[in-house]
Design a protein around this motif. Structure first.
Motif, PDB file in Angstrom:
ATOM      1  N   SER A   1      -1.589 -23.106  39.710  1.00  0.00           N
ATOM      2  CA  SER A   1      -2.889 -23.437  40.334  1.00  0.00           C
ATOM      3  C   SER A   1      -3.969 -22.477  39.836  1.00  0.00           C
ATOM      4  CB  SER A   1      -2.817 -23.350  41.854  1.00  0.00           C
ATOM      5  OG  SER A   1      -1.697 -24.022  42.305  1.00  0.00           O
ATOM      6  N   THR A   2      -3.616 -21.189  39.732  1.00  0.00           N
ATOM      7  CA  THR A   2      -4.594 -20.193  39.269  1.00  0.00           C
ATOM      8  C   THR A   2      -5.134 -20.580  37.896  1.00  0.00           C
ATOM      9  OG1 THR A   2      -3.361 -18.503  40.404  1.00  0.00           O
ATOM     10  CG2 THR A   2      -4.916 -17.724  38.774  1.00  0.00           C
ATOM     11  N   ILE A   3      -4.213 -20.958  37.009  1.00  0.00           N
ATOM     12  CA  ILE A   3      -4.624 -21.317  35.642  1.00  0.00           C
ATOM     13  C   ILE A   3      -5.526 -22.542  35.671  1.00  0.00           C
ATOM     14  CG2 ILE A   3      -3.739 -22.249  33.452  1.00  0.00           C
ATOM     15  CD1 ILE A   3      -1.457 -20.288  33.657  1.00  0.00           C
ATOM     16  N   ILE A   4      -5.124 -23.555  36.442  1.00  0.00           N
ATOM     17  CA  ILE A   4      -5.917 -24.795  36.480  1.00  0.00           C
ATOM     18  C   ILE A   4      -7.298 -24.533  37.091  1.00  0.00           C
ATOM     19  CG2 ILE A   4      -6.035 -27.123  37.480  1.00  0.00           C
ATOM     20  CD1 ILE A   4      -2.936 -27.187  37.226  1.00  0.00           C
ATOM     21  N   ILE A   5      -7.314 -23.797  38.213  1.00  0.00           N
ATOM     22  CA  ILE A   5      -8.605 -23.494  38.867  1.00  0.00           C
ATOM     23  C   ILE A   5      -9.512 -22.702  37.918  1.00  0.00           C
ATOM     24  CG2 ILE A   5      -9.723 -22.189  40.742  1.00  0.00           C
ATOM     25  CD1 ILE A   5      -7.268 -22.895  42.488  1.00  0.00           C
ATOM     26  N   ALA A   6      -8.915 -21.682  37.263  1.00  0.00           N
ATOM     27  CA  ALA A   6      -9.714 -20.841  36.350  1.00  0.00           C
ATOM     28  C   ALA A   6     -10.302 -21.675  35.224  1.00  0.00           C
ATOM     29  CB  ALA A   6      -8.846 -19.721  35.782  1.00  0.00           C
ATOM     30  N   PHE A   7      -9.495 -22.603  34.706  1.00  0.00           N
ATOM     31  CA  PHE A   7      -9.953 -23.438  33.589  1.00  0.00           C
ATOM     32  C   PHE A   7     -11.112 -24.348  34.027  1.00  0.00           C
ATOM     33  CE2 PHE A   7      -9.530 -27.341  30.960  1.00  0.00           C
ATOM     34  CZ  PHE A   7      -9.837 -26.770  29.740  1.00  0.00           C
ATOM     35  N   ILE A   8     -10.910 -25.038  35.148  1.00  0.00           N
ATOM     36  CA  ILE A   8     -11.954 -25.978  35.617  1.00  0.00           C
ATOM     37  C   ILE A   8     -13.213 -25.201  36.006  1.00  0.00           C
ATOM     38  CG2 ILE A   8     -12.554 -27.649  37.431  1.00  0.00           C
ATOM     39  CD1 ILE A   8      -9.565 -28.459  37.414  1.00  0.00           C
TER      40      ILE A   8
ATOM     41  N   LEU B   1      -4.020 -13.048  34.316  1.00  0.00           N
ATOM     42  CA  LEU B   1      -3.695 -14.459  34.097  1.00  0.00           C
ATOM     43  C   LEU B   1      -4.914 -15.365  33.878  1.00  0.00           C
ATOM     44  CD1 LEU B   1      -1.121 -16.220  33.917  1.00  0.00           C
ATOM     45  CD2 LEU B   1      -1.496 -16.832  36.298  1.00  0.00           C
ATOM     46  N   PRO B   2      -6.029 -15.188  34.614  1.00  0.00           N
ATOM     47  CA  PRO B   2      -7.131 -16.143  34.409  1.00  0.00           C
ATOM     48  C   PRO B   2      -7.935 -15.928  33.131  1.00  0.00           C
ATOM     49  CG  PRO B   2      -7.680 -14.590  36.148  1.00  0.00           C
ATOM     50  CD  PRO B   2      -6.312 -14.244  35.702  1.00  0.00           C
ATOM     51  N   ILE B   3      -7.694 -14.820  32.415  1.00  0.00           N
ATOM     52  CA  ILE B   3      -8.547 -14.517  31.254  1.00  0.00           C
ATOM     53  C   ILE B   3      -8.489 -15.632  30.196  1.00  0.00           C
ATOM     54  CG2 ILE B   3      -8.859 -12.929  29.298  1.00  0.00           C
ATOM     55  CD1 ILE B   3      -8.181 -10.637  31.219  1.00  0.00           C
ATOM     56  N   ILE B   4      -7.292 -15.996  29.770  1.00  0.00           N
ATOM     57  CA  ILE B   4      -7.180 -17.004  28.693  1.00  0.00           C
ATOM     58  C   ILE B   4      -7.674 -18.382  29.144  1.00  0.00           C
ATOM     59  CG2 ILE B   4      -5.524 -18.218  27.179  1.00  0.00           C
ATOM     60  CD1 ILE B   4      -4.172 -15.503  26.737  1.00  0.00           C
ATOM     61  N   PRO B   5      -7.314 -18.865  30.358  1.00  0.00           N
ATOM     62  CA  PRO B   5      -7.897 -20.160  30.770  1.00  0.00           C
ATOM     63  C   PRO B   5      -9.422 -20.150  30.804  1.00  0.00           C
ATOM     64  CG  PRO B   5      -6.139 -19.514  32.258  1.00  0.00           C
ATOM     65  CD  PRO B   5      -6.332 -18.379  31.328  1.00  0.00           C
TER      66      PRO B   5
ATOM     67  N   ILE C   1      -5.830  -9.351  26.525  1.00  0.00           N
ATOM     68  CA  ILE C   1      -6.853  -8.460  25.942  1.00  0.00           C
ATOM     69  C   ILE C   1      -7.182  -8.904  24.509  1.00  0.00           C
ATOM     70  CG2 ILE C   1      -7.304  -6.086  25.164  1.00  0.00           C
ATOM     71  CD1 ILE C   1      -5.844  -5.141  27.691  1.00  0.00           C
ATOM     72  N   THR C   2      -6.135  -9.242  23.754  1.00  0.00           N
ATOM     73  CA  THR C   2      -6.359  -9.687  22.366  1.00  0.00           C
ATOM     74  C   THR C   2      -7.251 -10.929  22.356  1.00  0.00           C
ATOM     75  OG1 THR C   2      -4.116  -8.955  21.941  1.00  0.00           O
ATOM     76  CG2 THR C   2      -5.179 -10.220  20.186  1.00  0.00           C
ATOM     77  N   ALA C   3      -6.894 -11.900  23.203  1.00  0.00           N
ATOM     78  CA  ALA C   3      -7.673 -13.146  23.246  1.00  0.00           C
ATOM     79  C   ALA C   3      -9.108 -12.861  23.684  1.00  0.00           C
ATOM     80  CB  ALA C   3      -7.013 -14.124  24.214  1.00  0.00           C
ATOM     81  N   TYR C   4      -9.257 -11.966  24.661  1.00  0.00           N
ATOM     82  CA  TYR C   4     -10.576 -11.600  25.200  1.00  0.00           C
ATOM     83  C   TYR C   4     -11.487 -11.078  24.093  1.00  0.00           C
ATOM     84  CZ  TYR C   4     -13.799  -8.736  28.096  1.00  0.00           C
ATOM     85  OH  TYR C   4     -14.895  -8.156  28.682  1.00  0.00           O
ATOM     86  N   LEU C   5     -10.948 -10.152  23.304  1.00  0.00           N
ATOM     87  CA  LEU C   5     -11.760  -9.558  22.237  1.00  0.00           C
ATOM     88  C   LEU C   5     -12.005 -10.557  21.109  1.00  0.00           C
ATOM     89  CD1 LEU C   5     -10.176  -6.002  22.120  1.00  0.00           C
ATOM     90  CD2 LEU C   5     -12.420  -6.637  23.016  1.00  0.00           C
TER      91      LEU C   5
END
Lengths: 549, 240
Positions: free
Chosen positions: A74-81, A158-162, A264-268
């Motif tokens: 749910s966290t991933i889906i909510i973060a993405f939307i 967890l929410p960073i990449i979504p 962190i890698t994806a963030y940068l």
């Protein structure tokens, strides 16, 4: 780094739009805070209860860790939307863009700061949504402190990449499509899509309303099967789940390290990538979307002052997506959302279903003062979602002085400002009155008319009185329209006001047994109160409007 | 004619932001209201236009009290506020039509005036756009047209020249002169001393809520013989 953090802090403060008088502890402020606390405590209690029920069901099925998987999914889906919706506003449509672009700050820092703002918003959502369920889980299984530490770390990363994925999608959309320049249109589309999704989920979830505990557990485990499939493609979910559920062995540590490293890698990487295209798209938005079309002078015609004023109110309401989506749309959507389960039950289960029996039993016993009171309270409940009157002054913002220097009496403007809410409240009113007749076929015309009349009078009084709530404490000094609809205590006061009106009606109904008597009595009270209120506004308009300048 | 009689105003108890202000702006006069930031110019204008309640005294617009007969008084003036950011979601033409409805202007007359004024102020081609797409100057012009639509006898303008391009500023100044020549009143606040010097029949200088000087430019020069320019006089008056 220091500059990015400082910029993040400024952007966050700006988006919160805090009240400068926050230190003043007046009675009203304390009462408002207390009410807010009670409301949050109540919702928290409900969430805790539901979480406990769900955990017990899964515990009985010997699969309690499914609860963790579902929360993380749910966290991933909510973060993405949420990132798709908020990235539009944060990256492109926020007012600060015009101030940030001329500053000697490189685009990477702006992107990072803006991304941090979205991340903090997501953390707040996570805290409100998952803190209590995880606490309940922890208490139920008496887990160690490591569980909580791992959970916090997982929820931080967890929410960073979504969010990054949602943002990339938005940036691509802004880069390659032309309609997105129209901020209003984009906001309308995204919110309508969200509502469509909510309604779709609701229709889907209706089928689960009569499930047994065993069936619920099975259903959840089935959904968890989806989580497994999802985790195969979305590796961070697997790492997140393992980091929390495998704390007994070393897997947890390696998985949390993987999750942190990947995030962190994806963030940068994504921030560097976005910074190259972001400024171009943002500059495009700032340049606007004005189109020159010829004015048709034949359309200019004289209207009465009343019509002109009400037309102006409607135009501003419907053309401003923030105002429309937050004050008008709930009145249109809520009755539909609330009705879907009933309609679905009614048409899908056939004559012999238990719900049909309940419906016909209610239909046969509704024509009494209790049934009458319930009908009126449901109508009033739907009126609660109409925030048009209670924001009618605040919506004017700094240009509110206009209402004081035009040659039009203040009390008349007060009446005109109530009319849009009054007209739109006919939707829930008709919805209930027609729905009542469709659902309970044996209802008499006189009862229907009586419900309609009291509903109508409540509408008139509530729509009109809510204007006064806004006049007495208007929120006119705002930089973003969101402040009017998201950070406005008047909306809470209006809810309390409608509740009080409903309680009084309930009280009156409980004293009498005849619906006609109750209708006459409540009509008289509502008509007299509205007349008294109208005269009060007329007599004391100068003092009432004192705070508006 | 605008008459301000013994007007006082406080935001905080015992701290008068306007202290016993008396002023008369006669028919056929352009009156410039000068003062440093926070002197009380906007507060005075807000009281004249009925936006702020007057604590003591009264203000009359062509004999109509703004406190006793606010609607009649408001029909006698047109007001241009300092910030033109209003009704941004309306189209320019919708705003003007709305204003014409509020002031009950006949259809034929409003069409002619909107067309003529929007051409004069060069926003004719933009009337069908939402005001949010207008520049600051265009918004300012739209508000000015809104005021001119109902041809009020008294014009009250708060910093009207801010944001206007040179041609529009010139046009507005010419309109102010023409309006006063017809025996009407123009009352405006400004920071631009040259404008006050060249345009105004009389000047009023306010500081800390008190009117420090009222008179013509010539009278002021006589009173402050040592000073070479209006700027010198202004600084001297407001520093005292």
């Amino acid at each position: 780094m220091k500059e990015t953090l400082f910029l993040t802090k400024i952007l966050l403060k700006n988006s919160l739009n805090k009240n400068a008088n926050k230190d003043k502890l007046t009675f009203k402020a304390i009462a408002a805070k207390l009410l807010m606390f009670v409301a949050i405590a109540y919702i928290g209690g409900v969430v805790a209860f539901l979480s406990k029920e769900l955990i017990e069901v899964l515990k009985a099925a010997n699969q309690p860790e499914v609860f963790i998987s579902l929360c993380l999914l749910s966290t991933i889906i909510i973060a993405f939307i949420q990132s798709i919706l908020s990235s539009l506003n944060v990256l492109y449509f926020s007012k600060d863009i015009e101030f940030l672009l001329p500053l000697p700050i490189n685009s990477l820092k702006i992107v990072l700061a803006k991304f941090n703002v979205m991340l903090v918003s997501e953390y707040i959502v996570e805290l409100l949504t998952f803190a209590i369920p995880f606490l309940v889980y922890g208490i139920t299984f008496q887990v160690s402190i490591i569980f909580y530490i791992m959970s916090i770390l997982v929820f931080l990363f967890l929410p960073i990449i979504p969010i990054l994925l949602g943002t990339i999608l938005t940036v691509i959309l802004m880069r390659f499509t032309s309609f997105v320049k129209n901020k209003d249109l984009v906001q309308y589309i995204t919110v309508f899509l969200t509502f469509a999704m909510i309604i779709a989920i609701q229709i889907y979830s209706i089928n689960t309303t009569e499930l047994t505990d065993f069936m619920i557990a099975n259903k959840l485990i089935q959904i968890n099967g989806l989580t497994d499939i999802f985790a195969d493609y979305f590796i961070i979910l697997k790492h997140g789940i393992n980091a929390i559920t495998e704390i007994e062995n070393r897997l947890a540590l390696s998985n949390i390290l993987y999750l942190i490293g990947e995030s962190i890698t994806a963030y940068l990487f994504v921030s560097i990538l976005l910074s190259t295209t972001y400024i171009n798209s943002a500059t495009n938005i700032v340049s606007g979307n004005s189109k020159k079309t010829k004015t048709d002078f034949r359309k200019i015609k004289r209207n009465s002052t009343r019509k002109a004023y009400i037309d102006k109110e409607f135009k501003i309401l419907f053309r401003n997506p923030v105002f429309f989506l937050n004050t008008v749309l709930p009145v249109l959507i809520i009755p539909i959302v609330l009705t879907i389960p009933f309609v679905s039950e009614f048409f899908s289960k056939g004559e012999s279903s238990s719900s049909q029996a309940i419906i016909s039993a209610i239909g046969e016993n509704i024509e009494n003062t209790v049934g009458f009171a319930i009908c009126i309270c449901i109508i009033n409940f739907l009126y609660m979602f109409n925030y048009i009157s209670v924001t009618s002054i605040s919506r004017e913002g700094e240009s509110v002085a206009f209402i004081k220097y035009i040659p039009l009496e203040l009390y008349k403007q007060c009446r005109y400002k109530a009319i849009p809410a009054f007209i739109l409240n006919f939707i829930p009113l008709f919805f209930i009155v027609i729905g009542m007749n469709l659902l309970f076929s044996k209802i008499s015309i006189s009862f229907t008319l009586e419900v309609f009349v009291i509903g109508l009078l409540c509408n008139l009084f509530i729509s009109y009185a809510e204007v006064l709530i806004d006049i007495l404490k208007p929120k006119i000094h705002w930089t973003s329209e969101y402040a009017v609809v998201k950070q406005n205590m008047n909306m809470l006061w209006s809810t309390i006001f409608v509740l009080i009106v409903s309680i009084i009606i309930l009280g009156i109904c409980s004293f009498f047994e005849n619906v006609h008597v109750v209708t006459l009595l409540i009509s008289a009270i509502l008509i007299l109160t509205t007349i008294f209120y109208d005269n009060f506004v007329k007599l004391y308009s100068t003092n009432i409007f004192k705070k508006i300048c | 004619m605008i008459e301000i009689k013994n007007v006082s105003k406080s935001y905080i108890k015992n701290e008068k932001i306007i202290d016993n202000l008396n002023l008369e702006i006669k028919d056929g006069e352009i009156f410039g209201f000068l003062g440093p930031n926070g002197a009380g110019k906007t507060t005075t204008i807000k009281m004249i236009t009925g936006i702020l309640k007057i604590d003591e005294g009264d203000i009359f617009i062509d004999g109509q009290s703004i406190t006793e007969n606010p609607v009649n008084a408001k029909l006698n003036f047109g007001f241009v506020p300092d910030s033109p950011d209003m009704f941004l979601k309306l189209k320019g033409i919708e705003y003007l039509n709305f204003i014409a409805d509020i002031y009950k202007i006949d259809s034929k007359i409003r069409k002619d005036r909107i067309e003529r004024l929007s051409k004069e102020f060069e926003i004719y081609d933009n009337l069908n756009e939402q005001i949010q797409n207008y520049s600051h100057g265009m918004r300012q012009k739209l508000l000015i047209i809104g005021v001119l639509l109902h041809e009020p006898k008294n014009w009250i303008l708060d910093e009207p020249l801010t944001g206007l391009d040179p041609k529009s500023a010139y046009d507005l100044k010419e309109k102010m002169k023409a309006h006063s020549r017809k025996g009407n009143t123009v009352f405006f606040s400004t920071h631009v001393l040259e404008v006050a010097e060249k345009l105004c029949d009389r000047i009023g200088i306010i500081n800390k809520g008190k009117l420090l000087f009222v008179g013509t430019y010539e009278e002021m020069k006589k009173q402050f013989k040592d000073s070479n320019s209006l700027e010198d006089i202004f600084l001297k008056v407001t520093e005292e």
